[in-house]
Design a protein around this motif. Structure first.
Motif, short mmCIF file in Angstrom:
data_model
loop_
_atom_site.label_atom_id
_atom_site.label_comp_id
_atom_site.label_asym_id
_atom_site.label_seq_id
_atom_site.Cartn_x
_atom_site.Cartn_y
_atom_site.Cartn_z
N UNK A 178 12.07 22.69 2.30
CA UNK A 178 10.76 22.04 2.36
C UNK A 178 10.01 22.16 1.04
N UNK A 179 10.24 23.25 0.30
CA UNK A 179 9.55 23.42 -0.98
C UNK A 179 10.12 22.49 -2.04
N UNK A 180 11.42 22.27 -2.00
CA UNK A 180 12.04 21.30 -2.91
C UNK A 180 11.55 19.90 -2.58
N UNK A 181 11.48 19.59 -1.29
CA UNK A 181 10.99 18.27 -0.88
C UNK A 181 9.55 18.05 -1.33
N UNK A 182 8.73 19.10 -1.25
CA UNK A 182 7.34 18.97 -1.69
C UNK A 182 7.27 18.67 -3.18
N UNK A 183 8.12 19.33 -3.96
CA UNK A 183 8.14 19.07 -5.40
C UNK A 183 8.60 17.64 -5.68
N UNK A 184 9.60 17.17 -4.94
CA UNK A 184 10.06 15.79 -5.11
C UNK A 184 8.94 14.80 -4.79
N UNK A 185 8.18 15.10 -3.75
CA UNK A 185 7.06 14.23 -3.39
C UNK A 185 6.00 14.21 -4.49
N UNK A 186 5.72 15.36 -5.08
CA UNK A 186 4.74 15.43 -6.17
C UNK A 186 5.22 14.62 -7.36
N UNK A 187 6.50 14.78 -7.71
CA UNK A 187 7.07 14.02 -8.82
C UNK A 187 6.98 12.52 -8.55
N UNK A 188 7.24 12.12 -7.30
CA UNK A 188 7.21 10.71 -6.94
C UNK A 188 5.82 10.11 -7.05
N UNK A 189 4.81 10.88 -6.66
CA UNK A 189 3.44 10.36 -6.62
C UNK A 189 2.71 10.53 -7.95
N UNK A 190 3.00 11.59 -8.68
CA UNK A 190 2.20 11.92 -9.87
C UNK A 190 3.04 11.95 -11.14
N UNK A 191 4.09 11.13 -11.18
CA UNK A 191 5.01 11.14 -12.32
C UNK A 191 4.34 10.79 -13.64
N UNK A 192 3.23 10.05 -13.59
CA UNK A 192 2.57 9.63 -14.83
C UNK A 192 1.71 10.74 -15.44
N UNK A 193 1.52 11.82 -14.70
CA UNK A 193 0.69 12.91 -15.18
C UNK A 193 1.53 13.98 -15.88
N UNK A 194 0.85 14.92 -16.52
CA UNK A 194 1.52 16.02 -17.20
C UNK A 194 1.89 17.09 -16.18
N UNK A 195 3.12 17.10 -15.73
CA UNK A 195 3.57 18.01 -14.68
C UNK A 195 4.23 19.23 -15.31
N UNK A 196 3.76 20.40 -14.91
CA UNK A 196 4.29 21.66 -15.43
C UNK A 196 5.01 22.42 -14.32
N UNK A 197 6.16 23.00 -14.66
CA UNK A 197 6.94 23.75 -13.67
C UNK A 197 6.13 24.91 -13.12
N UNK A 198 5.35 25.57 -13.97
CA UNK A 198 4.55 26.71 -13.52
C UNK A 198 3.56 26.29 -12.44
N UNK A 199 2.96 25.13 -12.60
CA UNK A 199 2.01 24.65 -11.60
C UNK A 199 2.72 24.26 -10.30
N UNK A 200 3.88 23.65 -10.43
CA UNK A 200 4.65 23.31 -9.23
C UNK A 200 5.08 24.56 -8.48
N UNK A 201 5.52 25.55 -9.23
CA UNK A 201 5.96 26.81 -8.61
C UNK A 201 4.80 27.47 -7.86
N UNK A 202 3.64 27.47 -8.48
CA UNK A 202 2.46 28.05 -7.83
C UNK A 202 2.11 27.28 -6.56
N UNK A 203 2.29 25.96 -6.60
CA UNK A 203 1.98 25.11 -5.45
C UNK A 203 2.86 25.43 -4.26
#
Length: 285
Positions: A178-203
């Protein structure tokens, strides 16, 4: 288009195609016991088989035989041994197609999920079976009844629907964390933004290293590679269906540098953005 599945056009997935994407040959077969096919060197294209009823067997690259029963979808990559037959006491009804994929399909075409080279999936859900069968029947109908480039495009679009439906079913069967799926969803919706692994991990309440390992293990690519591919695919759509300047497209999908965008696009699609747009408008893609 070729009319002989033994005379395909693609040498390997990694090489440039020497034949444009398309359906080389497709059909609906109802074959009793005694029907067999054997191509020890395989073919240079892809072969997809969907079983409607009965039972057949297919050689899994010398690692035993896989059973094809109602609702089974089988995909053979170029160069795989093609040996299959109707089982004794059965009649094997199937839909099939030899095809050259569009380059963009390669991220959707699933890799082997068996001990051999074959992707083999049994689809249990009846509604999923119906939509896949419907799309497959359109592949055959368009190819048999069409006589223009527009019908060729309809045929490819129908097969693309099959590929996408299979990719979707395969994703469901993988049951991503479910955590991998959540990251995939974030990438899908917010791909145009500056995405950081540290922020995803915290999420998702994981350490960056643990998230990176889990993501690559389940998805097959790193988070940043997945993000880049998603951006490039969004850019491809903008190139095809808008006349926005390439520099604007680069920024719109999250690349800060148009030059870097062009470099990455060329590496991924094998042609630079301006030539890709030109070829698409000329009907070459």
């Amino acid at each position: 288009m070729a009319n002989n599945p033994d005379d395909p056009a693609m040498f390997s997935v990694q090489q440039q195609y020497t034949h444009p994407p398309g359906i080389l040959v497709s059909d609906h077969y109802i074959q009793p016991y005694g029907y067999t096919c054997y191509r020890p060197q395989g073919t240079k294209d892809w072969l997809i088989i969907y079983t409607l009823s009965g039972k057949g067997s297919i050689n899994n690259g010398g690692r035993g035989y896989l059973s094809c029963t109602a609702g089974t979808l089988t995909l053979l990559s170029p160069g795989s041994v093609q040996e299959y037959f109707t089982d004794e006491g059965h009649v094997w009804e199937k839909l099939w197609a030899h095809f050259i994929p569009r380059l963009t399909w390669m991220d959707w075409i699933p890799s082997s999920n068996t001990d051999g080279p074959i992707f083999h999936l049994h689809i249990d859900n009846e509604s999923s079976r119906r939509v896949i069968e419907s799309a497959f029947w359109r592949v055959i109908s368009y190819r048999l009844n069409g006589d223009s480039i527009l019908w060729d495009e309809l045929t490819l679009n129908a097969l693309e629907e099959v590929i996408l439906l299979v990719a979707s079913q395969n994703k469901v069967n993988k049951k991503l964390d479910s955590r991998v799926q959540e990251v995939l969803d974030i990438v899908s919706w917010y791909y145009m933004e500056n995405i950081l692994i540290e922020e995803l991990a915290n999420k998702v309440c994981l350490s960056p290293s643990r998230l990176s390992h889990l993501f690559r293990e389940q998805v097959g690519d790193s988070i940043m590679e997945t993000l880049k591919k998603h951006r490039l695919k969004q850019a491809e759509k903008l190139l095809m269906y808008t006349m926005r300047p390439i520099a604007d497209i680069a920024l719109a999908v999250g690349f800060n540098s148009p030059d870097y965008f062009s470099q990455q696009f060329s590496s991924y699609f094998g042609v630079n953005p301006s030539n890709y747009r030109k070829k698409f408008r000329e009907g070459l893609y």
